[in-house]
Design an enzyme around this catalytic site. Structure first.
Site, PDB file in Angstrom:
ATOM      1  N   HIS A  69     -87.612  -4.970 -44.410  1.00  0.00           N
ATOM      2  CA  HIS A  69     -89.303  -5.011 -44.215  1.00  0.00           C
ATOM      3  C   HIS A  69     -89.863  -6.326 -44.808  1.00  0.00           C
ATOM      4  O   HIS A  69     -89.903  -6.473 -46.102  1.00  0.00           O
ATOM      5  CB  HIS A  69     -90.096  -3.820 -44.958  1.00  0.00           C
ATOM      6  CG  HIS A  69     -91.620  -3.825 -44.462  1.00  0.00           C
ATOM      7  ND1 HIS A  69     -92.094  -2.687 -44.367  1.00  0.00           N
ATOM      8  CD2 HIS A  69     -92.442  -4.685 -44.850  1.00  0.00           C
ATOM      9  CE1 HIS A  69     -93.550  -2.788 -44.151  1.00  0.00           C
ATOM     10  NE2 HIS A  69     -93.739  -4.121 -44.782  1.00  0.00           N
ATOM     11  N   HIS A  71     -92.411 -10.131 -43.754  1.00  0.00           N
ATOM     12  CA  HIS A  71     -93.672 -10.843 -43.233  1.00  0.00           C
ATOM     13  C   HIS A  71     -93.457 -12.325 -42.965  1.00  0.00           C
ATOM     14  O   HIS A  71     -94.070 -13.028 -43.695  1.00  0.00           O
ATOM     15  CB  HIS A  71     -94.806 -10.419 -43.827  1.00  0.00           C
ATOM     16  CG  HIS A  71     -95.277  -8.974 -43.849  1.00  0.00           C
ATOM     17  ND1 HIS A  71     -96.075  -8.476 -42.845  1.00  0.00           N
ATOM     18  CD2 HIS A  71     -94.967  -8.168 -44.548  1.00  0.00           C
ATOM     19  CE1 HIS A  71     -96.322  -7.193 -43.052  1.00  0.00           C
ATOM     20  NE2 HIS A  71     -95.530  -6.911 -44.076  1.00  0.00           N
ATOM     21  N   LYS A  74     -96.228 -14.727 -42.427  1.00  0.00           N
ATOM     22  CA  LYS A  74     -97.109 -14.959 -43.588  1.00  0.00           C
ATOM     23  C   LYS A  74     -96.279 -15.963 -44.656  1.00  0.00           C
ATOM     24  O   LYS A  74     -97.086 -16.465 -45.507  1.00  0.00           O
ATOM     25  CB  LYS A  74     -97.467 -13.679 -44.221  1.00  0.00           C
ATOM     26  CG  LYS A  74     -98.346 -12.773 -43.276  1.00  0.00           C
ATOM     27  CD  LYS A  74     -99.102 -11.612 -44.099  1.00  0.00           C
ATOM     28  CE  LYS A  74     -99.674 -10.714 -43.146  1.00  0.00           C
ATOM     29  NZ  LYS A  74     -99.148  -9.939 -42.097  1.00  0.00           N
ATOM     30  N   HIS A 219     -97.076   0.799 -41.442  1.00  0.00           N
ATOM     31  CA  HIS A 219     -97.546   0.475 -42.970  1.00  0.00           C
ATOM     32  C   HIS A 219     -98.371   1.935 -43.082  1.00  0.00           C
ATOM     33  O   HIS A 219     -99.176   2.051 -42.622  1.00  0.00           O
ATOM     34  CB  HIS A 219     -98.393  -0.555 -43.205  1.00  0.00           C
ATOM     35  CG  HIS A 219     -97.743  -1.838 -42.989  1.00  0.00           C
ATOM     36  ND1 HIS A 219     -96.867  -2.127 -41.949  1.00  0.00           N
ATOM     37  CD2 HIS A 219     -97.553  -3.154 -43.954  1.00  0.00           C
ATOM     38  CE1 HIS A 219     -96.203  -3.273 -42.175  1.00  0.00           C
ATOM     39  NE2 HIS A 219     -96.756  -3.955 -43.396  1.00  0.00           N
ATOM     40  N   GLU A 222    -100.705   2.739 -48.150  1.00  0.00           N
ATOM     41  CA  GLU A 222    -100.571   1.824 -49.347  1.00  0.00           C
ATOM     42  C   GLU A 222    -101.647   1.469 -50.142  1.00  0.00           C
ATOM     43  O   GLU A 222    -102.454   0.531 -50.065  1.00  0.00           O
ATOM     44  CB  GLU A 222    -100.326   0.270 -48.479  1.00  0.00           C
ATOM     45  CG  GLU A 222     -99.715  -0.697 -49.353  1.00  0.00           C
ATOM     46  CD  GLU A 222     -99.330  -2.117 -48.958  1.00  0.00           C
ATOM     47  OE1 GLU A 222     -99.156  -3.110 -49.478  1.00  0.00           O
ATOM     48  OE2 GLU A 222     -99.607  -2.255 -47.529  1.00  0.00           O
ATOM     49  N   ASP A 323     -90.629  -7.254 -48.512  1.00  0.00           N
ATOM     50  CA  ASP A 323     -92.065  -7.328 -48.005  1.00  0.00           C
ATOM     51  C   ASP A 323     -92.557  -8.826 -48.202  1.00  0.00           C
ATOM     52  O   ASP A 323     -92.002  -9.491 -47.510  1.00  0.00           O
ATOM     53  CB  ASP A 323     -93.119  -6.478 -49.081  1.00  0.00           C
ATOM     54  CG  ASP A 323     -94.294  -6.108 -48.459  1.00  0.00           C
ATOM     55  OD1 ASP A 323     -94.556  -6.300 -47.188  1.00  0.00           O
ATOM     56  OD2 ASP A 323     -95.178  -5.519 -48.960  1.00  0.00           O
ATOM     57  N   ASN A 324     -93.636  -9.161 -48.493  1.00  0.00           N
ATOM     58  CA  ASN A 324     -94.342 -10.483 -48.769  1.00  0.00           C
ATOM     59  C   ASN A 324     -93.747 -11.428 -49.660  1.00  0.00           C
ATOM     60  O   ASN A 324     -93.224 -10.883 -50.836  1.00  0.00           O
ATOM     61  CB  ASN A 324     -95.956 -10.210 -48.809  1.00  0.00           C
ATOM     62  CG  ASN A 324     -96.569  -9.401 -47.778  1.00  0.00           C
ATOM     63  OD1 ASN A 324     -96.301  -8.211 -47.795  1.00  0.00           O
ATOM     64  ND2 ASN A 324     -97.238 -10.074 -47.024  1.00  0.00           N
TER      65      ASN A 324
END
Length: 426
Positions: A69, A71, A74, A219, A222, A323-324
């Protein structure tokens, strides 16, 4: 060493070996063995410190990491869109404002750098969610599908859409679902929110996914709201629709603040529905429970992690992921799955099940990503012979120092880790 290496002796987590392996493991779960390699694949694993082309006794060997997972669209946009409060709302606002800069070349440049970092750290497969607002999202898919082709054979890149769930039920819903599938996405996704039409929205989303023979990757919850029940709604929708494809739910944070009775009921629903769970401990620790009231900054009380142990106790596939990375949602990170593993273990007390814990960045994400049958996340006959080698002899040593000497084994050769300089992404 330039000759092709056909055997390695090292220490390997027993949990990542074939069930027929006969060697004994120590209390941390490590066992001494010889891994034999043929045509880029593991041929066999033999117990003990036997003779090998590359003798790394007292050194830890892990299979290539999997990051389930992320991104990429971004990634590394922090300098343009810093989140000074660290809150979820500011992150949403800043990312949306930054999208004016998201040309195909911009997304390609930042995502390419991110993938180079992931590969340098030993990742062999990665899944990226892609913001899918019509019509501008096409350029992001063009950039990321180009990268998928360029990285083929070195790093498996999967794409998943990230769209507004209500929009799937609107007249543009088919177009919204068709765009990611056109570019080879393996799942439809988004962030479903509590609302009176949630069940109908989930039913429509599942119908679209069935029509396109793809799974779902969502998602979910969260936040720390005791009154949010999206995970439960998704599980009931899977059962109600007899949805046949893989469903992954990420985050699931609010589950940890619900009353015990509700937790148990939802956990059983998740198990019954076959949902797979991916937790993002670093990003959620950063974003959740930000107590910011003007100039009155307060200490957070809550870690933001979901019920990791309770899922694992029930046999629910459970992975941890990045994640990010260096964007408005998370100011840090570098797609280093050793960091993800180390911090997940600390944040979620996964050391209570130390032998099993290594699976959250290897075997479990391989399952979530549909790569288990190809041997990803394991060191078993037929698996890819792509390894990370850590010059430590115990799990405690591996998890204690941020800078552990790490080498990579690819194409039957040993490589030194080489992280790209930040100047290459500015």
């Amino acid at each position: 060493m330039t000759d092709s290496i056909k055997s390695i002796s090292a220490r390997v987590p027993r949990r990542l070996l074939d069930s027929g392996y006969t060697g004994e493991a120590d209390w941390e779960g490590l066992t001494d063995c010889v891994v034999r390699i043929e045509n880029g694949l593991v041929r066999s694993v033999e117990a003990g410190q036997g003779q090998a082309d590359l003798e790394l006794n007292h050194t830890i060997l892990l299979p290539g990491f999997l990051d389930a997972h992320t991104h990429l669209d971004k990634a590394h946009s922090w300098e343009r869109a810093p989140n000074k409060s660290g809150t979820f709302n500011e992150a949403l606002h800043n990312i949306e404002a930054d999208k004016v800069n998201w040309t195909a070349d911009d997304v390609y440049r930042r995502a390419s750098y991110a993938l180079r970092c992931a590969y340098a750290y030993g990742t062999v497969a990665l899944r990226s969610h892609v913001d899918t607002g019509l019509p501008w999202a096409r350029r992001s898919y063009e950039a990321l599908s180009r990268l998928r082709e360029e990285w083929a054979g070195r790093l498996e890149l999967q794409l998943v859409s990230l769209a507004s769930i209500p929009e799937y039920s609107e007249s543009s819903g088919d177009t919204l679902a068709d765009l990611p599938v056109e570019f080879g996405a393996i799942a439809l996704g988004g962030m479903p929110l509590m609302n009176p039409d949630l069940d109908a929205q989930l039913d429509r989303l599942m119908a679209l996914a069935v029509e396109r023979s793809v799974g779902l990757d969502l998602h979910v919850d969260e936040n720390n709201g005791e009154d949010t029940y999206v995970l439960e709604a998704v599980a009931r929708a899977v059962l109600r629709n007899e949805f046949p494809n893989t469903v992954v739910c990420g985050h699931c944070c609010s589950l940890s603040v619900k009353p015990l009775k509700e937790q148990l009921e939802i956990l059983e629903l998740v198990k019954e529905s076959g949902i797979k769970v991916v937790s993002l401990p670093m990003c959620n620790l950063y974003l959740q429970d930000r107590r910011v009231e003007e100039d009155d900054i307060q200490t957070p009380y809550w870690r933001g992690i979901t019920l990791a142990h309770e899922f694992m106790n029930r046999g629910v596939p459970f992975a941890c992921a990045s994640d990010n990375v260096r964007d408005s949602f998370y100011a840090y990170g570098d797609l280093d799955m050793l960091e993800v593993y180390r911090e997940s273990l600390r944040i979620g007390h996964l050391d209570r099940r130390l032998q099993e814990s290594i699976e959250v960045v290897t075997r479990a994400p391989a399952d979530l990503m549909g790569l288990s049958e190809s041997g990803y996340g394991q060191i078993v006959p037929g698996a890819p012979a792509a390894f990370s080698i850590f010059h430590t002899s115990t799990m405690s040593q591996l998890l204690s120092r941020p800078l552990v000497r790490r080498q990579l084994f690819r194409d039957s050769k040993l490589e030194e880790m080489n992280i790209p300089d930040y100047s290459e992404v500015i």
